[in-house]
Design an enzyme around this catalytic site. Structure first.
Site, PDB file in Angstrom:
ATOM      1  N   GLY A  41     -11.558  19.776 -15.574  1.00 38.44           N
ATOM      2  CA  GLY A  41     -10.896  18.508 -15.039  1.00 38.44           C
ATOM      3  C   GLY A  41     -12.573  17.414 -15.160  1.00 38.44           C
ATOM      4  O   GLY A  41     -13.408  18.064 -15.804  1.00 38.44           O
ATOM      5  N   HIS A  44     -13.343  13.800 -20.402  1.00 39.82           N
ATOM      6  CA  HIS A  44     -14.499  12.993 -20.873  1.00 39.82           C
ATOM      7  C   HIS A  44     -14.265  13.100 -22.457  1.00 39.82           C
ATOM      8  O   HIS A  44     -13.849  14.036 -22.401  1.00 39.82           O
ATOM      9  CB  HIS A  44     -16.369  13.200 -19.939  1.00 39.82           C
ATOM     10  CG  HIS A  44     -16.243  14.597 -21.070  1.00 39.82           C
ATOM     11  ND1 HIS A  44     -16.849  15.611 -21.793  1.00 39.82           N
ATOM     12  CD2 HIS A  44     -16.870  15.726 -19.441  1.00 39.82           C
ATOM     13  CE1 HIS A  44     -17.252  16.329 -21.985  1.00 39.82           C
ATOM     14  NE2 HIS A  44     -17.989  16.688 -20.390  1.00 39.82           N
ATOM     15  N   GLY A  46     -16.347  14.510 -24.483  1.00 40.86           N
ATOM     16  CA  GLY A  46     -16.160  15.830 -25.794  1.00 40.86           C
ATOM     17  C   GLY A  46     -15.007  16.498 -25.290  1.00 40.86           C
ATOM     18  O   GLY A  46     -14.536  17.446 -26.316  1.00 40.86           O
ATOM     19  N   HIS A  47     -14.193  16.481 -24.224  1.00 36.69           N
ATOM     20  CA  HIS A  47     -12.756  17.375 -23.810  1.00 36.69           C
ATOM     21  C   HIS A  47     -11.731  16.844 -24.402  1.00 36.69           C
ATOM     22  O   HIS A  47     -11.470  17.977 -25.701  1.00 36.69           O
ATOM     23  CB  HIS A  47     -12.112  17.011 -21.893  1.00 36.69           C
ATOM     24  CG  HIS A  47     -13.060  17.752 -21.267  1.00 36.69           C
ATOM     25  ND1 HIS A  47     -14.147  16.482 -19.993  1.00 36.69           N
ATOM     26  CD2 HIS A  47     -13.535  18.670 -20.667  1.00 36.69           C
ATOM     27  CE1 HIS A  47     -14.779  17.519 -19.713  1.00 36.69           C
ATOM     28  NE2 HIS A  47     -14.344  19.019 -19.594  1.00 36.69           N
ATOM     29  N   GLY A 159     -16.797  23.786 -26.237  1.00 42.31           N
ATOM     30  CA  GLY A 159     -17.626  23.323 -26.389  1.00 42.31           C
ATOM     31  C   GLY A 159     -19.322  23.663 -26.263  1.00 42.31           C
ATOM     32  O   GLY A 159     -19.578  24.470 -25.869  1.00 42.31           O
ATOM     33  N   ASP A 162     -21.888  24.887 -23.643  1.00 43.13           N
ATOM     34  CA  ASP A 162     -22.234  25.355 -22.915  1.00 43.13           C
ATOM     35  C   ASP A 162     -22.420  27.133 -23.848  1.00 43.13           C
ATOM     36  O   ASP A 162     -21.545  27.766 -23.986  1.00 43.13           O
ATOM     37  CB  ASP A 162     -20.824  25.960 -21.898  1.00 43.13           C
ATOM     38  CG  ASP A 162     -21.353  24.487 -20.402  1.00 43.13           C
ATOM     39  OD1 ASP A 162     -21.521  24.915 -19.881  1.00 43.13           O
ATOM     40  OD2 ASP A 162     -20.540  24.150 -20.722  1.00 43.13           O
ATOM     41  N   GLN A 165     -21.834  30.385 -22.435  1.00 37.24           N
ATOM     42  CA  GLN A 165     -20.557  30.565 -22.050  1.00 37.24           C
ATOM     43  C   GLN A 165     -19.142  30.830 -23.297  1.00 37.24           C
ATOM     44  O   GLN A 165     -18.893  31.554 -23.670  1.00 37.24           O
ATOM     45  CB  GLN A 165     -19.463  30.133 -21.231  1.00 37.24           C
ATOM     46  CG  GLN A 165     -18.195  29.202 -21.415  1.00 37.24           C
ATOM     47  CD  GLN A 165     -18.126  28.154 -20.342  1.00 37.24           C
ATOM     48  OE1 GLN A 165     -17.969  28.635 -19.088  1.00 37.24           O
ATOM     49  NE2 GLN A 165     -17.808  27.564 -20.760  1.00 37.24           N
ATOM     50  N   MET A 196     -22.502  14.837 -22.999  1.00 35.20           N
ATOM     51  CA  MET A 196     -21.631  14.507 -21.927  1.00 35.20           C
ATOM     52  C   MET A 196     -21.131  15.836 -21.249  1.00 35.20           C
ATOM     53  O   MET A 196     -21.222  16.697 -21.640  1.00 35.20           O
ATOM     54  CB  MET A 196     -20.277  13.929 -22.606  1.00 35.20           C
ATOM     55  CG  MET A 196     -20.245  13.173 -23.228  1.00 35.20           C
ATOM     56  SD  MET A 196     -19.295  12.028 -23.308  1.00 35.20           S
ATOM     57  CE  MET A 196     -19.575  10.984 -24.392  1.00 35.20           C
ATOM     58  N   ARG A 199     -20.141  16.879 -14.566  1.00 30.47           N
ATOM     59  CA  ARG A 199     -21.641  16.131 -13.449  1.00 30.47           C
ATOM     60  C   ARG A 199     -22.254  14.847 -13.797  1.00 30.47           C
ATOM     61  O   ARG A 199     -22.863  14.179 -12.447  1.00 30.47           O
ATOM     62  CB  ARG A 199     -22.157  17.637 -13.806  1.00 30.47           C
ATOM     63  CG  ARG A 199     -21.653  18.758 -13.006  1.00 30.47           C
ATOM     64  CD  ARG A 199     -23.304  19.611 -12.531  1.00 30.47           C
ATOM     65  NE  ARG A 199     -22.528  21.013 -12.467  1.00 30.47           N
ATOM     66  CZ  ARG A 199     -21.943  21.767 -12.686  1.00 30.47           C
ATOM     67  NH1 ARG A 199     -22.181  21.975 -14.212  1.00 30.47           N
ATOM     68  NH2 ARG A 199     -21.196  23.168 -12.302  1.00 30.47           N
TER      69      ARG A 199
HETATM   70  O1  PAF Z   1     -16.564  24.717 -19.478  1.00 32.20           O
HETATM   71  C1  PAF Z   1     -15.889  24.983 -18.432  1.00 32.20           C
HETATM   72  O2  PAF Z   1     -15.508  23.819 -17.872  1.00 32.20           O
HETATM   73  C2  PAF Z   1     -15.564  26.300 -17.670  1.00 32.20           C
HETATM   74  O3  PAF Z   1     -16.222  26.877 -17.377  1.00 32.20           O
HETATM   75  C3  PAF Z   1     -14.035  26.956 -18.229  1.00 32.20           C
HETATM   76  C4  PAF Z   1     -14.324  27.164 -19.361  1.00 32.20           C
HETATM   77  C5  PAF Z   1     -13.258  25.713 -18.190  1.00 32.20           C
HETATM   78  C6  PAF Z   1     -13.664  27.921 -17.407  1.00 32.20           C
HETATM   79  O4  PAF Z   1     -13.539  28.090 -15.562  1.00 32.20           O
END
Ligand code: PAF
Length: 292
Positions: A41, A44, A46-47, A159, A162, A165, A196, A199
């Protein structure tokens, strides 16, 4: 009822996995493509760009909004994480009202056992973020795997901000043999270059302006890396942050993209990337850049 809508929005919103799964099953067949954008949530641009890419490449798009407690190693970070569901759903609806939203509760996901699974990501989890955020990637692996099992997407969009990740999710998907393609998408930046991030909402406007220093640092690091060693670049970055009252460097690292192992000697056939994590008044910001 399958879906509950806010008055101002038109797209389907699900708060429970059972209803979502029944809804998805109603149109899924072997040729249906489903794109999935997992988020926490505070959406922005980017999402929204990940969602747009998913819309372009799939027949249906599902977006999850869930602040996942098991990936936070810092309770203050979890409690202060922005929760803006109503604004988020308005933004999604503005982009495309056909997007399906899944906004579960902790109970819906964890069913009374809010703990992570333990994963072996072949060492990816021990580098950088892994050193400073113990348990973080087990939490990410747990939630992403659960969401993939519920939604069964064809493609899932993450994205590159991260980047660690992204590599971890690719590894988890491959090891768990989940039939989903992981798509990495470019970083979106504010006009001053700041990556973006949800935080960023917590920064004052002055901190937000000054935080372009993070991007400027990695751009310059890239330039220096063309002629100098990773060690020398690292020394330069450390000194750029010395005596800086606003920004505290947590780590800077040049690592190989696939293994995320630190670069000791530059090898011609490897792709390297710079990674940085910085604190601004207890708010943690990360960024990364390809050094190719
Ligand atoms: O990148 C994020 O916003 C989170 O780590 C994700 C991939 C939604 C998992 O909670």
């Amino acid at each position: 009822m399958f879906a509950v809508n806010f008055n101002k929005t038109a797209m389907p919103i699900f708060y429970g996995k059972a209803a979502l799964m029944t809804y998805l099953k109603s149109f899924k067949n072997k040729n249906t493509t489903i794109g999935f954008v997992p988020t926490m949530g505070a959406l922005h641009q980017g999402h929204l760009s990940l969602m747009q890419q998913s819309l372009n490449e799939n027949q249906h798009t599902v977006v999850s909004i869930f602040v996942n407690p098991t990936q936070f190693n810092n309770p203050e970070d979890l409690s202060k994480y922005p929760r803006t569901l109503e604004q988020d759903t308005e933004k999604i609806n503005g982009l495309n009202p056909e997007i399906i939203v899944y906004a579960p509760s902790v109970e819906d996901i964890y069913e009374g056992n809010t703990n992570s699974e333990t994963f072996d990501f072949d060492g990816l989890e021990n580098q950088m973020e892994g050193k400073f955020r113990p348990g973080h990637f087990d939490g990410v692996g747990t939630i992403v795997k659960r969401l993939f099992e519920i939604i069964e997407p064809t493609n899932a969009y993450f994205g590159e901000k991260d980047f660690q990740q992204l590599q971890i999710v690719k590894k988890m998907t491959q090891k768990s043999m989940l039939p989903v393609t992981i798509v990495g998408c470019p970083i979106h930046r504010e006009t001053n270059g700041l990556a973006m991030s949800s935080r960023n909402e917590r920064l004052t406007s002055q901190q937000r302006d000054e935080a372009n220093m993070i991007y400027q640092t990695i751009i310059q690091a890239k330039e220096i890396f063309q002629n100098q060693s990773a060690y020398e670049v690292n020394q330069w970055v450390q000194s750029a942050f010395n005596n800086n009252a606003t920004f505290e460097l947590e780590y800077f690292e040049i690592a190989e993209e696939e293994t995320l192992l630190p670069c000791i000697d530059k090898l011609e056939d490897k792709n390297y990337r710079a990674f940085i994590a910085v604190f601004v008044n207890n708010i943690r910001l990360i960024d990364t850049i390809s050094l190719k």
